[in-house]
Motif scaffolding. Structure first.
Motif, mmCIF file in Angstrom:
data_model
loop_
_atom_site.group_PDB
_atom_site.id
_atom_site.type_symbol
_atom_site.label_atom_id
_atom_site.label_comp_id
_atom_site.label_asym_id
_atom_site.label_seq_id
_atom_site.Cartn_x
_atom_site.Cartn_y
_atom_site.Cartn_z
ATOM 1 N N MET A 41 17.969 50.604 -21.945
ATOM 2 C CA MET A 41 17.467 49.593 -22.858
ATOM 3 C C MET A 41 18.098 49.757 -24.236
ATOM 4 N N LEU B 94 9.510 61.802 -13.727
ATOM 5 C CA LEU B 94 9.047 60.729 -14.612
ATOM 6 C C LEU B 94 9.761 60.826 -15.958
ATOM 7 N N ARG B 95 9.854 62.046 -16.485
ATOM 8 C CA ARG B 95 10.534 62.218 -17.778
ATOM 9 C C ARG B 95 11.979 61.770 -17.685
ATOM 10 N N ASP C 232 4.698 60.941 -21.803
ATOM 11 C CA ASP C 232 5.106 59.724 -21.082
ATOM 12 C C ASP C 232 3.917 59.130 -20.332
ATOM 13 N N VAL D 95 12.161 57.979 -17.514
ATOM 14 C CA VAL D 95 11.883 57.381 -18.819
ATOM 15 C C VAL D 95 13.101 57.529 -19.729
ATOM 16 N N THR D 96 13.699 58.706 -19.726
ATOM 17 C CA THR D 96 14.881 58.936 -20.562
ATOM 18 C C THR D 96 16.023 58.030 -20.141
ATOM 19 N N GLU E 264 5.008 67.324 -22.145
ATOM 20 C CA GLU E 264 5.300 66.823 -20.797
ATOM 21 C C GLU E 264 4.341 65.715 -20.369
ATOM 22 N N LEU F 16 9.182 47.414 -21.163
ATOM 23 C CA LEU F 16 8.851 47.202 -19.748
ATOM 24 C C LEU F 16 7.798 46.098 -19.602
ATOM 25 N N LEU G 67 9.586 51.890 -25.243
ATOM 26 C CA LEU G 67 9.997 51.650 -23.865
ATOM 27 C C LEU G 67 8.906 50.926 -23.099
ATOM 28 N N SER H 162 4.069 54.590 -11.376
ATOM 29 C CA SER H 162 3.321 54.981 -12.577
ATOM 30 C C SER H 162 3.090 53.796 -13.494
ATOM 31 N N TYR H 163 4.184 53.136 -13.863
ATOM 32 C CA TYR H 163 4.045 52.070 -14.861
ATOM 33 C C TYR H 163 3.480 50.785 -14.255
ATOM 34 N N ILE I 217 -1.932 56.696 -17.666
ATOM 35 C CA ILE I 217 -2.278 57.205 -16.340
ATOM 36 C C ILE I 217 -2.821 58.634 -16.360
ATOM 37 N N ARG J 22 17.363 46.172 -14.937
ATOM 38 C CA ARG J 22 17.187 47.516 -15.503
ATOM 39 C C ARG J 22 16.711 48.487 -14.426
ATOM 40 N N GLU K 81 9.139 56.796 -29.138
ATOM 41 C CA GLU K 81 10.238 56.357 -28.267
ATOM 42 C C GLU K 81 9.701 55.775 -26.961
ATOM 43 N N VAL K 82 8.767 56.491 -26.337
ATOM 44 C CA VAL K 82 8.248 56.017 -25.055
ATOM 45 C C VAL K 82 7.371 54.785 -25.259
ATOM 46 N N LEU L 175 15.791 55.135 -18.608
ATOM 47 C CA LEU L 175 15.450 53.749 -18.981
ATOM 48 C C LEU L 175 15.661 53.516 -20.470
ATOM 49 N N ARG L 176 15.339 54.519 -21.251
ATOM 50 C CA ARG L 176 15.557 54.400 -22.697
ATOM 51 C C ARG L 176 17.031 54.185 -22.991
ATOM 52 N N ARG M 48 8.500 61.599 -29.559
ATOM 53 C CA ARG M 48 8.530 61.183 -28.144
ATOM 54 C C ARG M 48 7.573 60.010 -27.930
ATOM 55 N N ILE N 262 8.824 55.011 -11.609
ATOM 56 C CA ILE N 262 8.467 53.985 -12.593
ATOM 57 C C ILE N 262 7.580 52.920 -11.960
ATOM 58 N N LYS O 155 6.347 65.151 -12.476
ATOM 59 C CA LYS O 155 6.374 65.103 -13.942
ATOM 60 C C LYS O 155 7.809 65.102 -14.471
ATOM 61 N N PHE P 39 1.794 55.571 -20.681
ATOM 62 C CA PHE P 39 1.638 54.699 -19.499
ATOM 63 C C PHE P 39 0.168 54.507 -19.141
#
Lengths: 270, 196
Positions: B192, B181-182, A17, B185-186, A14, A57, A53, B156-157, A23, B141, A49-50, B188-189, A46, B153, B178, A21
């Motif tokens: 993209m 966010l997951r 991600d 992210v999923t 968990e 971004l 991403l 955080s990003y 954080i 996006r 993959e992230v 956005l994946r 994971r 996003i 949490k 990032f």
């Protein structure tokens, strides 16, 4: 009942991600690092993959060029940290250890042949020796091509020719890197079928209406190959490149199926 | 550099250069800098918001690459993923170490609203800030996410807030942050992955 390790994995998963990032807190970061060292396949999947991403971004940001002095400052700082050039680096160690292993194998085989004290068939030993020498040749060639590829890719005026797959091998593709001042090019081919044992791929160029061979290669299991093609002259006047499949040893003019074809449009790499 | 047929020339160059960096080749580090410094500097500047810190952190990123090249693990992703992850972490650490917890969008919102005489907190101002930092493709996006996912996003990003900080900021339980966010992210994946 869920055991402690499964709980830990779930908690770490968990956090992946947020780890990518950047954080996480220091404690969370260290916990994720420790878990990743265990090569947990789910978490690594994971992470990959992230990670992609995150790169996607990042590429969505409007770009700003850093000031020129930053590079100078960086390279000066790196120079100060350089260790003695006489020391052997791990990458060279790996390459050298492979050569040593292959040479050692060849030496042992020769020693056995000379002593004649073991009950091996001579033909079997000769075959093993030939394979060792081929591996050595391949290691040296691979390292050399990688060096040349690095140099060529980094030059400002390096050009790129796209080669497209020809039906029915439309999935195949290749890039030919050329520099107008050099006499060689680097061909990166991928998604080519592995050729039968008695065949190999041959590279052709067409120049002034004449088709000539500039090299041949076999692909790795994943269908890719990185080779150097030499003897190129007047690169801007080359019309096109082609890759066909031919008997091992090559032929004087194309006879086999065409797998790749590309026009020399001299699109700039940089 | 063009990316065609799934072959990324620059990504291949990254691998070649990192291999040379592992051998102690300074020219390879120089080549990697030439190839990736714009992206890295942009990532860092977006997080730290001043050029002085951005320059120091960018240099620190490439020094880290030089020092830790041997630790690169291809199982964790590509060379570029590794570099970008280092950049983001060092940039966010810089903002934290200087107690520099910039309310990024808040600062920017105030700046934009002062310039444009627009009421702070309005949707237009928020969008103007987003548009000032992202190219069109990235904006499209983001717009495909629902409002909660987009918010997560952004915070955080693009802002670099921790999940705990986000939970406090939007008055939402940490567990919800949490999972949100997951999900973002999923989503956005998927976006993209469809080439959007």
């Amino acid at each position: 009942m869920v055991n402690k390790m499964q709980m830990e994995h779930k908690e770490i998963y968990e956090l992946i991600d947020a780890y990518v990032f950047g954080i996480l807190s220091q404690d969370e970061f260290e916990a994720v690092e420790k878990h990743l060292e265990s090569k947990c396949t789910d978490c690594l999947q994971r992470l990959r993959e992230v990670g992609e991403l995150s790169v996607g971004l990042a590429k969505g940001l409007k770009e700003t060029t850093p000031p020129a002095h930053l590079k100078t400052s960086l390279m000066e700082a790196v120079e100060k940290t350089m260790i003695s050039t006489e020391s052997v680096t791990p990458k060279n160690n790996m390459f050298q250890s492979k050569i040593i292993t292959v040479l050692g194998t060849a030496a042992i085989i020769l020693l056995v042949l000379w002593n004649g004290s073991l009950n091996f068939k001579v033909s079997e030993l000769h075959s093993q020796l030939e394979n060792s020498i081929k591996k050595l040749d391949r290691l040296v060639a691979d390292n050399s091509v990688q060096n040349e590829a690095t140099l060529l890719l980094g030059k400002p005026c390096t050009k790129l020719v796209d080669l497209q797959g020809v039906s029915p091998n439309l999935q195949a593709s290749a890039k030919m890197f050329l520099h107008p001042d050099e006499d060689f090019g680097i061909l990166y081919a991928y998604q080519l079928p592995v050729a039968p044992a008695d065949k190999e791929y041959q590279v052709w160029l067409k120049q002034d209406g004449i088709m000539q061979s500039v090299g041949s290669f076999t692909v790795q299991e994943n269908g890719s190959a990185l080779i150097e093609v030499r003897g190129l002259q007047k690169i801007p006047t080359i019309d096109s490149f082609m890759v066909t499949i031919e008997p091992v040893g090559g032929v004087d003019s194309p006879t086999g199926m065409t797998y790749l074809l590309g026009q020399n449009t001299l699109s700039s790499l940089h | 550099m063009s990316v065609t047929d799934g072959f990324d020339v620059t990504a291949h160059l990254d691998g070649v250069l990192l291999g040379r960096i592992q051998s102690g080749d300074q020219s390879a580090l120089s080549g990697l800098y030439d190839s990736r410094s714009r992206l890295i500097y942009s990532i860092v500047l977006n997080i730290v918001h001043n050029t002085e810190d951005a320059e120091e952190v960018t240099q620190a990123v490439f020094m880290r690459i030089w020092a830790k090249a041997q630790s690169f693990d291809p199982q964790r992703g590509s060379v570029l993923v590794w570099i970008v992850t280092i950049a983001r972490r060092l940039a966010i650490d810089r903002t934290r170490s200087k107690h520099h917890r910039i309310q990024k969008f808040s600062d920017r919102l105030e700046s934009v609203s002062q310039q444009d005489l627009v009421q702070p907190g309005s949707e237009n101002v928020h969008n103007q800030v987003i548009q000032s930092i992202l190219v069109d493709r990235a904006l499209k996006r983001l717009n495909k996410l629902n409002s909660e996912q987009r918010e997560i996003i952004e915070l955080s990003y693009y802002c670099g807030f921790s999940q705990t900080e986000i939970a406090q900021k939007i008055a939402t339980p940490l567990g919800t942050v949490k999972s949100r966010l997951r999900a973002a992210v999923t989503r956005l994946r998927d976006i993209m992955g469809n080439g959007e």
